[in-house]
Enzyme design. Structure first.
Site, PDB file in Angstrom:
ATOM      1  N   HIS A   1       0.866  -1.179   0.000  1.00  0.00           N
ATOM      2  CA  HIS A   1       0.000   0.000   0.000  1.00  0.00           C
ATOM      3  C   HIS A   1       0.907   1.235   0.000  1.00  0.00           C
ATOM      4  O   HIS A   1       1.534   1.540   1.014  1.00  0.00           O
ATOM      5  CB  HIS A   1      -0.912  -0.021   1.228  1.00  0.00           C
ATOM      6  CG  HIS A   1      -1.854  -1.182   1.224  1.00  0.00           C
ATOM      7  ND1 HIS A   1      -2.226  -1.860   2.358  1.00  0.00           N
ATOM      8  CD2 HIS A   1      -2.486  -1.797   0.188  1.00  0.00           C
ATOM      9  CE1 HIS A   1      -3.059  -2.836   2.030  1.00  0.00           C
ATOM     10  NE2 HIS A   1      -3.220  -2.823   0.721  1.00  0.00           N
TER      11      HIS A   1
ATOM     12  N   GLU B   1       1.398   4.012   2.644  1.00  0.00           N
ATOM     13  CA  GLU B   1       1.890   3.601   3.968  1.00  0.00           C
ATOM     14  C   GLU B   1       3.411   3.702   3.968  1.00  0.00           C
ATOM     15  O   GLU B   1       4.144   2.713   4.072  1.00  0.00           O
ATOM     16  CB  GLU B   1       1.363   2.199   4.293  1.00  0.00           C
ATOM     17  CG  GLU B   1      -0.166   2.216   4.411  1.00  0.00           C
ATOM     18  CD  GLU B   1      -0.828   0.848   4.350  1.00  0.00           C
ATOM     19  OE1 GLU B   1      -2.072   0.809   4.253  1.00  0.00           O
ATOM     20  OE2 GLU B   1      -0.127  -0.176   4.386  1.00  0.00           O
TER      21      GLU B   1
ATOM     22  N   HIS C   1       3.234  -2.630   6.898  1.00  0.00           N
ATOM     23  CA  HIS C   1       2.138  -1.709   6.561  1.00  0.00           C
ATOM     24  C   HIS C   1       2.023  -0.561   7.559  1.00  0.00           C
ATOM     25  O   HIS C   1       2.648  -0.569   8.617  1.00  0.00           O
ATOM     26  CB  HIS C   1       0.800  -2.471   6.588  1.00  0.00           C
ATOM     27  CG  HIS C   1       0.623  -3.421   5.463  1.00  0.00           C
ATOM     28  ND1 HIS C   1      -0.220  -3.173   4.403  1.00  0.00           N
ATOM     29  CD2 HIS C   1       1.199  -4.620   5.210  1.00  0.00           C
ATOM     30  CE1 HIS C   1      -0.165  -4.182   3.554  1.00  0.00           C
ATOM     31  NE2 HIS C   1       0.686  -5.080   4.018  1.00  0.00           N
TER      32      HIS C   1
ATOM     33  N   GLU D   1       2.149  -3.668  11.501  1.00  0.00           N
ATOM     34  CA  GLU D   1       1.381  -2.419  11.359  1.00  0.00           C
ATOM     35  C   GLU D   1       1.982  -1.317  12.225  1.00  0.00           C
ATOM     36  O   GLU D   1       2.366  -1.547  13.367  1.00  0.00           O
ATOM     37  CB  GLU D   1      -0.083  -2.645  11.775  1.00  0.00           C
ATOM     38  CG  GLU D   1      -0.854  -3.629  10.898  1.00  0.00           C
ATOM     39  CD  GLU D   1      -1.268  -3.066   9.541  1.00  0.00           C
ATOM     40  OE1 GLU D   1      -1.053  -1.861   9.296  1.00  0.00           O
ATOM     41  OE2 GLU D   1      -1.798  -3.856   8.731  1.00  0.00           O
TER      42      GLU D   1
HETATM   43 ZN   LIG Z   1      -1.625  -1.605   4.328  1.00  0.00          ZN
END
Ligand SMILES: [Zn+2]
Length: 371
Positions: free
Chosen positions: A161, A164, A254, A330
């Site tokens: 992504h 990010e 991410h 994350e």
């Molecule tokens: Zn992501």
């Protein structure tokens, strides 16, 4: 006053600049359901109070704007936070610039220039090699840095992504530590493992100023079960390389728009998940808790039901295919709520430190990495 939008990863729509600067966010290329990343500059504003109102009413993650402060920089190097308010539709902030130009972004951008510098640093080291695994939709290179000569195989991928960006700052921290010739833990990992790091899985989306999609409008983290030559060549290239090397440990890095935490998501929903993997997850997680102030394991995603893992995602697909330790990492766009820093918020340096601390976590899991 001029609004600068032709930046690497720039994304802004200008609605009005009378009195109040009213702006919006362009949706991702070919993916109207994704709209979140912004990055722009203001020129000719030194000493002039400005009020910026960014329309975030139809963004993908409306919960992202509560308790969010805007990343701000004069030089695109140092990023600090400007307090913002959110009324349910508009993110608003006021600013008096100390310099002729000022830049704002959803998170500190990681540009293509810096990506090239990261690769150059690796190329200059005798401990690493750099190669191209394939090409993106717009024919940008999907690069991998390989470090170490050991038997165990670790893969770390970042920025599926593209918005990010903290994921590539994390990758920079990990690569930098692994290339440190004087660091004992790094040496131990280099001797036991070969580590493959893909710092940017989605260079097209990064250049285009997308939050989640590649140039074909594809969310790459839903493409791992059936990657496609037209829509997701980035995943196809990396998956093929993994099939050649095998995988003993996998991290997919991410940023999370809503949760103000650093956390891991594991593979408990995979059909082949077992006690060995659970114990390995615990060892890895414990080492990160000990080695990094920002990381925590009290808050994260709800755990998947047994068999309920989404195998279209990288973390689950790689974990299942190779029966290996596999995590989604994350980090927050907001500040980390367990360790707040009102001036800088969660920032590139903190993402780099989490990447660097990952070296000890790899070491902790090492003895059990292969059956
Ligand atoms: Zn992501």
């Amino acid at each position: 006053m001029r609004i600068v939008s032709d930046l690497d990863g720039g994304n802004v729509l200008v609605h009005s600049t009378r009195d109040v600067i009213r702006l919006g966010i362009r949706s991702d290329t070919g993916a109207p359901e994704f709209r979140q990343w912004f990055h722009f500059g203001l020129e000719g504003v030194a000493g002039v109070p400005v009020r910026i109102e960014l329309d975030v009413s139809d963004t993908t993650y409306p919960g992202a704007w509560e308790d969010y402060d805007v990343c701000t920089s004069y030089d695109l190097e140092t990023w600090f936070r400007t307090p913002a308010s959110f009324d349910g539709e508009v993110l608003a902030w006021e600013f008096v610039s100390e310099q002729p130009s000022v830049f704002f972004a959803y998170f500190a951008p990681y540009g293509l220039d810096r990506h090239a510098e990261l690769l150059e640093t690796a190329r200059r080291s005798s401990l690493a090699t750099v190669r191209t695994l394939g090409e993106s939709v717009e024919e940008r290179s999907i690069d991998v840095v390989r470090i170490g000569r050991g038997e165990r195989i670790a893969w770390v991928i970042a920025r599926q992504h593209p918005g990010e960006t903290m994921a590539e700052w994390y990758a920079e921290g990990l690569v930098g530590r692994l290339l440190d010739e004087d660091d004992d833990a790094a040496r131990a990992v280099r001797e036991a493992c070969t580590v493959y790091v893909v710092p940017n899985m989605n260079p097209d989306g990064s250049a285009l100023g997308n939050q989640r999609a590649n140039a074909a409008g594809m969310n790459l983290n839903r493409a791992w079960l059936e990657p496609d030559r037209e829509a997701s060549p980035e995943v196809l290239a990396v998956r093929a390389a993994m099939e050649e090397t095998g995988v003993d440990l996998f991290l997919d890095v991410h940023g999370d728009e809503q949760n103000p935490w650093c956390f891991l998501a594991g593979c408990e929903g995979n059909p082949s998940y077992d006690e060995r993997l659970r114990d390995l997850e615990n060892l890895f997680e414990q080492a990160l808790l000990e080695g990094n102030d920002d990381f925590q394991d009290d808050y994260g995603y709800p755990r998947d039901e047994p068999g309920g893992g989404d195998l279209r995602t990288a973390g689950n697909w790689v974990g299942e295919r190779f029966q290996c330790l596999s995590f989604t990492v994350e980090m927050p766009f907001k500040d980390a709520a367990n360790h707040p820093d009102p001036e800088y918020g969660f920032d590139p340096d903190r993402a780099r430190r989490l990447g660097s601390a990952t070296v000890e976590a790899i070491l902790a899991a090492l003895p059990g990495l292969r059956d």
